[in-house]
Scaffold this motif. Structure first.
Motif, short mmCIF file in Angstrom:
data_model
loop_
_atom_site.label_atom_id
_atom_site.label_comp_id
_atom_site.label_asym_id
_atom_site.label_seq_id
_atom_site.Cartn_x
_atom_site.Cartn_y
_atom_site.Cartn_z
N SER A 329 -19.78 31.49 -1.82
CA SER A 329 -18.62 30.50 -2.34
C SER A 329 -18.76 29.85 -3.74
CB SER A 329 -18.38 29.39 -1.27
OG SER A 329 -19.61 28.74 -1.22
N THR A 330 -20.05 29.67 -3.80
CA THR A 330 -20.69 28.93 -5.47
C THR A 330 -21.36 30.13 -5.84
OG1 THR A 330 -20.32 26.88 -4.56
CG2 THR A 330 -21.33 27.32 -6.68
N VAL A 331 -21.10 30.79 -6.92
CA VAL A 331 -21.80 32.02 -7.41
C VAL A 331 -22.81 31.64 -8.95
CG1 VAL A 331 -21.78 34.39 -8.34
CG2 VAL A 331 -20.46 33.84 -6.39
N GLU A 349 -12.21 35.98 -10.58
CA GLU A 349 -10.84 36.60 -10.12
C GLU A 349 -10.49 36.91 -8.68
OE1 GLU A 349 -8.44 40.60 -11.13
OE2 GLU A 349 -9.84 40.21 -12.46
N ALA A 350 -11.50 36.86 -8.02
CA ALA A 350 -11.69 37.31 -6.39
C ALA A 350 -11.38 35.89 -5.65
CB ALA A 350 -12.52 38.13 -6.01
N GLY A 351 -11.71 34.84 -6.51
CA GLY A 351 -11.69 33.46 -5.78
C GLY A 351 -12.95 32.94 -5.64
N ALA A 352 -14.10 33.31 -6.12
CA ALA A 352 -15.35 32.60 -6.05
C ALA A 352 -15.63 31.47 -7.24
CB ALA A 352 -16.63 33.74 -6.39
N ASP A 417 -24.92 29.22 -3.43
CA ASP A 417 -25.33 29.80 -2.15
C ASP A 417 -25.43 31.36 -2.34
OD1 ASP A 417 -22.55 30.28 -2.57
OD2 ASP A 417 -22.06 29.75 -0.50
N CYS A 418 -25.07 31.74 -3.62
CA CYS A 418 -25.25 33.30 -3.96
C CYS A 418 -25.85 33.59 -5.48
CB CYS A 418 -23.74 33.94 -3.83
SG CYS A 418 -23.75 35.74 -4.29
N LEU A 419 -26.71 34.01 -5.50
CA LEU A 419 -27.47 34.55 -6.83
C LEU A 419 -27.41 35.66 -7.16
CD1 LEU A 419 -28.84 33.61 -9.42
CD2 LEU A 419 -31.06 33.83 -8.21
N LEU A 420 -26.65 36.19 -8.34
CA LEU A 420 -26.50 37.50 -8.61
C LEU A 420 -27.37 37.98 -10.00
CD1 LEU A 420 -22.32 37.76 -8.53
CD2 LEU A 420 -24.17 37.93 -6.81
N VAL A 421 -28.09 39.07 -9.54
CA VAL A 421 -28.99 39.36 -10.46
C VAL A 421 -28.90 40.71 -11.19
CG1 VAL A 421 -31.65 39.59 -10.94
CG2 VAL A 421 -30.76 38.02 -9.28
N SER A 422 -29.01 40.81 -12.49
CA SER A 422 -29.02 42.32 -13.11
C SER A 422 -30.01 42.26 -14.02
CB SER A 422 -27.59 42.31 -13.97
OG SER A 422 -27.50 43.50 -14.48
N GLY A 423 -30.96 43.26 -13.89
CA GLY A 423 -32.02 43.43 -14.78
C GLY A 423 -31.96 44.64 -15.61
N GLY A 424 -30.86 45.13 -15.68
CA GLY A 424 -30.53 46.68 -16.47
C GLY A 424 -30.38 47.58 -15.30
N PHE A 425 -30.13 48.73 -15.83
CA PHE A 425 -29.76 50.15 -14.92
C PHE A 425 -31.16 51.08 -15.13
CE2 PHE A 425 -26.11 47.51 -15.01
CZ PHE A 425 -25.52 47.84 -13.93
N SER A 426 -31.28 51.83 -13.97
CA SER A 426 -32.13 52.92 -13.96
C SER A 426 -31.43 53.99 -13.42
CB SER A 426 -33.40 52.85 -12.91
OG SER A 426 -34.23 51.87 -13.52
N PRO A 427 -31.14 55.03 -14.42
CA PRO A 427 -30.50 56.36 -13.95
C PRO A 427 -31.04 56.97 -12.77
CG PRO A 427 -30.73 56.29 -16.51
CD PRO A 427 -31.49 54.98 -15.86
N ALA A 428 -30.26 57.67 -12.03
CA ALA A 428 -30.99 58.17 -10.60
C ALA A 428 -31.14 59.43 -11.05
CB ALA A 428 -29.70 58.17 -9.66
#
Length: 999
Positions: A329-331, A349-352, A417-428
């Motif tokens: 609910s709180t990001v 936009e989705a309401g969070a 109550d929600c932590l979103l993490v992004s450390g970059g991307f690794s190609p598969a």
């Protein structure tokens, strides 16, 4: 409505509720949900416990890269453990349970392991269980004492014991172009190739094609991305030259553009439909391959980063837009690149409620700032998350300023109550790595990119580090044409994409390491490998990437390091003071994701393997034989009488051979015709001894070596005419020897005029052995005499038995006067019964492999148990067969120092001095202490009870060989609880002079 289910949006069907159970509780989801999305929608945050510390763990990802949310699926008594909840499509009646906890997920007693966190560091097992036990159990190894408890604690899920009732299927497919990955790049490539008329297979591991772009909020050609993907998919499905494989993972890339794939046909159903397999395994041979496998988002390593409620930013967007689930609910967002800003805006936009965006970078792009404004949260550039709070769910985080890699200032609390993490991307890049060559490091993207192609493959989209939809579409259009040699129509244009362009090249920040801050910072969530473990590996000298992996278990879990490899390498690079490419990366091996053993085996299980039966097989069964499998062949073990044990039966049979006469089926020996003007020369090169001097209608025992000088196979070869030889091989090695001979003629000596023909199945063979064997043959063989002058040792004659042409050679495996009689396979039973009838008045008995083995052990003959791929001719005292007058295969390598050492294990005999059976594989030791496990001087290769000696005996390979004759030692066999004295003797137990077989 579930507490976190959004009122609208996503691909789920809200009109179709689905009931399922998790950990004994009833839940409800919707058609289209995964188990992970359905549980999140119901407010579940705790999915499992971690491997070592049993810490509470929640969902991190939304796909195959999920390391935490592993569950066991239950279908009646069938248990299928370690399945990512993110890959389980729910169906009515689904039952699943969490893993690695006792007595329950909420209350797990093993959480006490966290109190011993320092003890369970990297190398814990290696350092802890090697020493001796003190106290009452003194004398046992600590590992032996602890093993039972460790094995009970090890592992994650618990497998069941009930046989799998499902059906599996194998398929072979051929195509011009295989497209791995069904996102925008893959769809465009498939369409381009298909429109040229090429046969195309496109596979994607998800139920629907389109990839994550479907739910990105972007528009392609003026329509929502999901709608565009659906239209392209339907167009491909309508084309006769296209095969669509949803729910299919291409998991292995092999030589010759051969790829392996697993199709999950019925995993999303309560049961497979009639005639339908659960899984279908595909072996696909492709002219060209398009790799459009996407990329995986990486976490950032910081204290407390494993708490439930912390997940990858991309995953949270997917849950919101694809499944209509709010992950909190709180990001709060924590990032080192621009991509997470789009995630923050999408969730708002989705309401969070977005509490804050924490970015390690001080400079933020204008596009990212605009998205931050849209998201509505506080923007904290140049900051980092340094701690988290909460028990079984996230309650808040601590944020501090980050300047030039150093944490400064006082921590600031953020309630979330929600932590979103992004450390970059690794190609598969896994499939490309499997196809050959090492990946390349890209410093801008801080990621490994695919290597140069070693086979005919083409990359597209995020697989190449092209992370925008526009780039993916352009790549797909280009490689689709290249994959078919430029034959694709040129009229196609790259679809227009309506989306803001973001720079998602990350800052080179993989770990936040605040000094003195409590809390573990995890790198590999599934195996509980934390940053300090990586630094400990460096401190203890395990700096090679391969050593790091094995010492810490980093990347060795079911997710195979999809989220942990690069952060782990970055921490090691920092510890070593070098760049990440200098640390290197492990080469990816198949499978890309877990593959069911049932799919690999398909119909090849149980008794469905091919069984080879000798011509006399039915006769053996009708006459009381107990059969067993010897390789692919079924052969008699014993012909047991009423109430006889196996030992009593084989002792009776072997004694009959020594006293009178016996007959054994030898049809299974490998038989190869070697013919042509250069046949004799060829055999001289193959065997260690000479065959060009062998007279016609004589046989000679021969030994082959491998190219490295190790003994390979033995057998007899018969010269039937000047350029016509019949080679016999051991049963087990018949196919390998034939293959090796063909290789030598095709590759090494192509100038030799020699033809090889396998005739193993064309001949039936019987060996008649014992003092009365000549009498038996005299009574039934016509057309030739079999006396000593006509048929001397190793001589060959042609004759008839009851009007059937036979070929007879006088040779012995038993040490007795003996003959091998061969006839056409179709006459095998007829000749066998004629020999039995002729031997009736002499008390002839059929004998099986147990008696045959007993006779050969008494005589000291070697077989595959001694020619085991490690022994040399000298080790087996067969050096008398090593010609000094000619070269042969292995002759250049057989005298290497390591193969000629005096301390090598060499062939001896052993006699049990305590009148108890010996066991094959048991070790021979010099100390008289059953509780000790110290140096072995060798091992037993074959054992029996000897009726000739009245003792339990065996052949063994022991250091020193002949020098130990007459000495005593001990057999140590703790698995069979056997310890006792033995005498080391010559391996020629019986008739060492050979007077019986030459008589």
């Amino acid at each position: 409505m579930s507490p976190r289910r959004m009122p609208q949006g996503g691909r789920i069907d809200r009109a179709r509720p689905i009931r399922f159970r998790f950990d004994g509780k009833d839940f409800s989801g919707h058609a289209g949900d995964t188990l992970a999305s359905a549980l999140l929608a119901n407010g579940v945050t705790l999915f499992g416990r971690s491997f070592k510390y049993h810490r509470p763990r929640g969902v991190i990802a939304a796909g195959v890269d999920e390391p935490n949310a592993l569950v066991t699926l239950l279908r009646g008594d069938i248990r299928e453990p370690n399945i990512p909840a993110t890959q389980v499509e729910i169906f009515e009646g689904l039952v699943a349970e969490s893993q690695n906890r006792f007595p329950s997920l909420d209350y797990d007693v093993a959480t006490a392991n966290q109190l011993a966190g320092g003890v369970f560091s990297a190398g814990f097992y290696y350092k802890t269980f090697m020493g001796p036990v003190v106290g009452p159990l003194k004398g046992t190894r600590f590992w032996m004492f602890c093993e039972h408890f460790i094995r009970r604690a090890a592992g994650l899920g618990r497998a069941g014991y009930v046989a799998d009732p499902d059906r599996y299927e194998r398929m072979n497919a051929f195509c011009d172009v295989l497209v791995a990955g069904g996102g925008p790049a893959g769809l465009m490539a498939a369409r381009q190739a298909a429109e040229s008329g090429a046969r195309v297979i496109i596979a994607d591991l998800e139920p629907e094609f389109g990839g994550s772009a479907k739910w990105s909020g972007e528009a392609i050609d003026g329509k929502p991305a999901a709608e565009w993907a659906k239209e392209v998919t339907e167009a491909l499905a309508a084309m006769a030259n296209v095969r669509l494989l949803p729910r299919t993972t291409v998991w292995g890339y092999y030589d010759g553009n051969t790829l392996a794939a697993l199709e999950r046909v019925a995993d999303h159903k309560p049961a497979a439909d009639k005639g339908e397999p659960r899984h279908r395994h595909w072996t696909i041979r492709a002219g060209a391959v398009v790799l459009a496998t996407g990329a995986f988002e990486r976490p950032i390593v910081f204290p407390g980063n494993d708490r439930p409620g912390i997940m990858l930013a991309d995953a949270a967007v997917r849950y919101a837009r694809e499944f209509g689930v709010a992950c909190g609910s709180t990001v709060t967002v924590f990032t080192n690149n621009d991509s997470a800003y789009r995630a923050a805006a999408a969730l708002a936009e989705a309401g969070a409620t977005v509490a804050a965006i924490v970015d390690v970078r001080s400079e933020i792009s204008g596009e990212a700032r605009a998205l931050a404004t849209k998201a509505g949260g506080e923007l904290l550039p140049g900051h980092a998350v340094t701690a988290t709070a909460g028990g079984k769910a996230l309650a808040g985080i601590s944020v501090q300023r980050l300047r030039e890699g150093e944490i400064t200032g006082q921590p600031r609390s953020v309630s979330t109550d929600c932590l979103l993490v992004s450390g970059g991307f690794s190609p598969a890049i896994h499939l490309a790595s499997q196809a050959g060559a090492a990946p390349k490091w890209d410093d801008r993207l801080q990621a490994f990119l695919p290597p140069e192609p070693a086979q005919k493959w083409f990359g597209a989209g995020a697989f190449l580090g092209h992370f925008t939809t526009a780039q993916a579409l352009a790549d797909g259009l280009a490689v689709g044409a290249r994959a078919v040699g430029g034959k694709a129509p040129r009229k196609s244009a790259t679809p227009a994409v309506e989306a803001g362009e973001l720079d998602i090249a990350p800052a080179p920040v993989f770990e936040i390491h605040p000094p003195g801050k409590p809390g573990k910072a995890f790198v590999d969530f599934q195996h509980d490998v934390n940053a300090e473990d990586v630094r400990l590996a460096h401190h203890e000298g395990f700096v090679s990437v391969e050593h790091l992996k094995r010492y810490t278990t980093l990347g060795m879990a079911t997710d195979q390091g999809k989220t942990s490899n690069v952060p782990g390498l970055a921490i090691m690079a920092e510890a070593r003071g070098v760049a990440i490419p200098e640390v290197g990366t492990t080469r990816f091996r198949p499978p890309f994701t877990a593959v069911s053993l049932g799919a690999l085996a398909a119909e090849r299980y149980g008794e469905l393997k091919p069984d080879r039966l000798t011509p006399m097989h039915d006769w053996h069964l009708e006459n009381g034989a107990t059969m067993y499998s010897a390789g692919l062949w079924y052969r008699p073990m014993i012909y047991g009488g009423r109430g006889e044990t196996v030992e009593q039966a084989y002792v009776r049979e072997a004694r009959a051979v020594r006293d009178s006469v016996g007959i054994v089926d030898v049809s299974t020996l490998g038989k190869i015709m070697v013919q042509g003007p250069d046949a004799a020369d060829f055999l001289d090169r193959v065997y260690t001894n000479k065959f060009s001097t062998l007279p016609v209608m004589k046989a000679r025992y021969g030994l082959m070596l491998r190219e490295d000088g190790i003994a390979y196979d033995d057998g007899t070869t018969w010269r039937l005419a000047e350029n016509d030889f019949l080679m016999t091989t051991t049963t087990a090695n018949a196919g390998k020897v034939m293959q090796n001979l063909e290789y030598l003629l095709d590759i090494v000596w192509p100038d030799l005029k020699v033809t090889l023909t396998s005739v193993s199945d064309e001949w039936a063979g019987a060996a008649v052995s014992g003092p009365k064997s000549r009498d038996v043959l005299t009574a039934c063989v016509k057309g030739t005499a079999v006396d000593n002058e006509t048929l001397p040792f190793m001589g060959i004659v042609r004759g008839e038995i009851d009007s059937v042409p036979v070929l007879i050679c006088r040779l012995s495996f038993s040490g007795e006067l003996a003959y091998e009689v061969y006839c056409g396979a179709g006459h095998g039973v007829h000749v066998w019964e004629a020999l039995m009838a002729a031997g009736k008045r002499f008390g002839i008995v059929p004998y099986g492999l147990e008696a045959l083995g007993t006779l050969r052990i008494e005589k000291g003959h070697v077989t595959g148990a001694e020619i085991d791929g490690r022994t040399t001719a000298r080790d087996l005292y067969l050096d008398w067969m090593l010609s000094q007058k000619k070269p042969f295969v292995g002759s250049m390598m057989m005298d290497r120092e390591g193969l000629a050492g005096e301390d090598r294990a060499r062939l001896v005999g052993v006699v049990a001095l305590d009148d108890r059976p010996l066991g094959g594989g048991a070790h021979i030791v010099e100390y008289n202490d059953p509780a000790e496990f110290r140096d072995s001087i060798g091992h037993i290769t074959a054992t029996c009870y000897s009726p000739a000696l009245g003792k339990y005996i065996g052949l063994a390979l022991i250091r020193g060989g002949k020098k130990r004759h007459g000495s005593r030692a001990y057999v140590s066999d703790p698995l069979r609880k056997r310890f006792g004295p033995v005498e080391i003797v010559s391996h020629h137990f019986f008739d060492p002079e050979g007077s019986r077989m030459h008589g």
